[in-house]
Design a protein around this motif. Structure first.
Motif, short mmCIF file in Angstrom:
data_model
loop_
_atom_site.label_atom_id
_atom_site.label_comp_id
_atom_site.label_asym_id
_atom_site.label_seq_id
_atom_site.Cartn_x
_atom_site.Cartn_y
_atom_site.Cartn_z
N TRP A 257 41.69 42.42 40.04
CA TRP A 257 40.72 41.86 39.24
C TRP A 257 41.43 40.79 39.35
N LEU A 258 42.72 40.39 39.79
CA LEU A 258 43.49 39.25 39.37
C LEU A 258 42.94 38.03 40.28
N ASP A 259 41.63 38.49 40.93
CA ASP A 259 41.18 37.68 42.40
C ASP A 259 40.15 37.16 41.40
N ALA A 260 39.66 37.69 40.32
CA ALA A 260 38.09 37.26 39.19
C ALA A 260 38.84 35.85 38.64
N ASP A 261 40.63 35.50 38.68
CA ASP A 261 40.65 35.26 37.29
C ASP A 261 42.07 34.56 37.61
N PRO A 262 42.13 33.35 38.59
CA PRO A 262 42.84 32.76 39.52
C PRO A 262 44.36 31.99 38.90
N ASP A 263 43.45 31.70 37.17
CA ASP A 263 44.63 30.82 36.82
C ASP A 263 45.37 31.80 35.83
#
Length: 700
Positions: A257-263
């Motif tokens: 899921w980190l790809d959906a929240d790059p920042d």
């Protein structure tokens, strides 16, 4: 049970009774046992010391086997035992084991092993009892963290302070990083939305914190306190806000899921965070916000027990935030009501310059007022209803409305307060008559008021007070002017004592400070305020600001009102006074005098004609029904005031004359031509007065 054994160390005889006792002790002991040689190397260990009772640990130093956080301190302690300085009991150490991930906590006791010659002979080594108390200490840490939340959260009715206290209670004892976000509308006092939280709902970061071991805090820097964000979809944050269930999330480079929240992914990588707990702030199905807790670096990862604690703590925080939100909404409403009930702009007075400062705060019941009275006089009022909230603001509005109506009757200050107290008594009786279930029924009412009237022609100020501080006065030379005003009972007190006034004669340019009680809370307040007022070159607004700048911090949070007035006189070019004879020809004389003066002031003909008629009727009434002395006065300001004084105390009454009546039309005509009219009484008679509005607001 199995145990590891190596050849006996120096001085320890092989076999025999001692060896048998060691075998039984190591096999049956309920705690982990270690035998160390004089060099603090591991000689023997039983299996209760998980992971250490194996061959690969034998021969390692104690501090190497357990990889302690403070190896030097622990080794020094063991050396002291070897030196005969006594055993060590229940010493708590932290470390790590090779085959068990995460930090471990051990309870260590150490005893010296003496040889056959006793303490005087060579030392054989140490016997150490080691107990892994990691889970016990973690449970204790959880209890401590939860107790800290209970103690710290809920004591403030400020949302930001509540969130800050929540973060401080959990960091660093429970989490390395913590962030609390609140729905933006909730921070503004609105009702929280019912879950699930819509994905585009803005959340405002209310508080965040980190422990010292976290060298970088990009999670905090990326979204500073006060900033807003919308939850990225397909992340634990959005899921927790959608189904209102907490999440325990391991963080690795492969976390999908980190790809959906790059920042967020970049920030988490830079902080070294490896575990995340996301807990929604919910109350009765409504969502107030979100709590995110992180552990970083070498800290033990969160487990399900930690999730349970985080949920309990978040419930406590949600309740405290909702209480603060409700208070904030009521405070906003009360403050709005208070401001709508107070004067919306400075009012022009004939011979007094005024300025005010209203400090917002918990107290929503303080008020001030300046009221123009007949004869260029000015009423100066400051009062307050004790308490906070909407009911205090409402009571304040009721009292202020009454005192404005009473001021228009030209009553003396002490009589105004006496009538005001009668109104307050009725309000108290109405509240006492409420049903017992009403929360207001048992709530005490307390209020005070100070009322002063300044007359520019006599340069006197008459003051009366009811449970309120007297005004402070500073002359134009900067010296304090004493004013001893007897203190009357508070407006809602049961004491029925009369109010006593005090009168002081003032020099032109004197400054009066009417303060609410909060501004005079400390013993040096009067000295501080009078010293500030002793600057005749500064404007009243600057003086008021200077007084506020010097206030203690706790005073500013309570709320207060300050009314300043600088005295003056009426310009002789704007006033005309004539002493008249008690004669039937006097009305005609008065008309001629008035026409001449008004034309000299440049007033229009309609105003001159109306004023002639008003003066004619008032003087005729005074000649016919009054007694000497007879005096006529005109005052030009934003309005035109006519005053007729005579020695009689009898007041005329407005009545509607019938068609066949020969009299009774005088005051009816006067009331038709004047915007306001009335009568005021004094020790030497009465004054009938009128006010006329001028077409262009008066002349210069």
């Amino acid at each position: 049970m199995s145990y590891a054994e190596t050849p006996a160390g120096p001085g320890i005889p092989p076999g025999g009774l001692d060896d048998a006792l060691l075998k039984v002790l190591f096999a049956q002991s309920a705690v982990g046992l270690l035998v160390l040689d004089p060099q603090l190397r591991l000689v023997r260990a039983n299996s209760l010391v998980e992971g250490v009772g194996t061959e690969e640990y034998i021969g390692l130093r104690f501090t190497e086997a357990f990889r302690l956080d403070d190896p030097d301190g622990s080794e020094q302690l063991l050396k002291q035992v070897l030196a005969g300085e006594g055993p060590v009991r229940d010493h708590l150490v932290r470390g790590r084991l090779r085959h068990i991930p995460g930090d471990r906590i051990f309870l260590v006791s150490a005893y010296r092993l003496d040889g056959p010659d006793g303490p005087d002979g060579p030392v054989l080594g140490l016997l150490s009892a080691v107990v892994d108390v990691t889970e016990r200490e973690r449970a204790r840490d959880r209890e401590t963290a939860l107790a800290a939340v209970r103690d710290a959260v809920g004591g403030s009715l400020d949302v930001a302070a509540t969130c800050r206290a929540f973060i401080d209670a959990l960091v660093p004892g429970f989490a390395d990083l913590a962030v609390i976000e609140v729905v933006d509308e909730v921070l503004r006092g609105a009702d929280p939305p019912v879950g699930p939280l819509p994905p585009d709902t803005p959340l405002r970061r209310a508080a965040s914190g980190r422990c010292e071991s976290v060298e970088r805090d990009e999670v905090i820097r990326g979204h500073p306190v006060g900033g807003t964000r919308r939850l990225p979809p397909r992340t634990p944050y959005a899921l927790a806000a959608a189904d209102l269930r907490p999440r325990l999330v391991p963080l690795t480079a492969e976390t999908p899921w980190l790809d959906a929240d790059p920042d967020g992914s970049r920030a988490l990588a830079e902080t070294g965070a490896h575990t995340l707990i996301v807990v929604p702030l919910t109350l009765r199905g409504a969502v107030l916000g979100l709590v995110s807790l992180y552990r970083c670096g070498a800290a033990e990862p969160f487990d399900e027990e930690d999730v349970s604690l985080a949920g309990t703590a978040a419930t406590r925080a949600a309740l405290a935030i909702d209480n603060a939100r409700r208070y904030e909404r009521e405070h906003v409403i009360a403050s709005t009501v208070q401001r709508r009930l107070l004067p919306q702009a400075e009012r022009h007075q004939a011979a007094v310059e005024t300025a005010h400062v209203l400090l917002p705060g918990r107290d929503s019941g303080c008020w001030f007022d300046t009221i123009a009275l007949s004869g260029a006089r000015t009423a100066l009022v400051v009062g307050g209803v004790a308490g906070e909230g909407l009911q205090s603001a409402i009571a304040m509005g009721q009292l202020r409305t009454v005192i404005q109506a009473l001021a228009g009757l030209d009553l003396e200050p002490e009589e105004v307060l006496a009538r005001l107290k009668e109104t307050a008594d009725r309000l108290a009786h109405e509240r006492a008559a409420l049903p017992p279930s009403d929360s207001l029924q048992g709530e005490e009412l307390r209020a005070g008021c100070v009322y002063g009237v300044y007359d520019p022609f006599t340069r006197t100020c008459t003051v009366a007070r009811a449970g309120h501080p007297a005004p402070l006065i500073v002359g134009p030379d900067g010296r304090a002017v004493p004013l001893d005003v007897p203190e009357g009972a508070g407006l809602f007190d049961t004491d029925g004592a009369l109010f006593a006034p005090a009168t002081v004669t003032l020099e032109e340019g004197s400054v009066l400070a009417f303060c609410s009680a909060e501004l005079l809370a400390d013993e040096r307040a009067e000295e501080r305020i009078t010293r500030t007022l002793a600057h005749p070159g500064r404007s009243l607004q600057q003086l008021g600001d200077d007084i506020v700048y010097a206030l203690p911090d706790d005073t500013r949070s309570a709320g207060a009102a300050l009314l300043l007035a600088r005295t003056g006189t009426v310009s002789e070019h704007r006033v005309a006074t004539w002493d008249l004879a008690q004669d039937r020809t006097t009305p005609a004389t008065a008309r001629l005098l008035v026409r001449d003066r008004l034309q000299g002031w440049g007033l229009d003909e309609d105003t001159v004609d109306s004023t002639e008629l008003i003066v004619s009727e008032l003087v005729t009434n005074a000649v016919r029904y009054g007694t000497p002395p007879l005096r006529l006065r005109l005052l030009l300001d934003t309005t035109l005031t006519c005053e007729v004084h005579d020695g009689s105390t009898a007041s005329p009454h407005l009545r509607h004359a019938r068609t066949v009546d020969e009299g009774g039309r005088g005051l009816f005509i006067v009331s038709s031509l004047a915007a306001h009219w009335g009568a005021r009484h004094g020790p030497d008679g009465k004054v009938l007065w009128t006010e006329q509005d001028l077409p262009h607001g008066g002349t210069q």
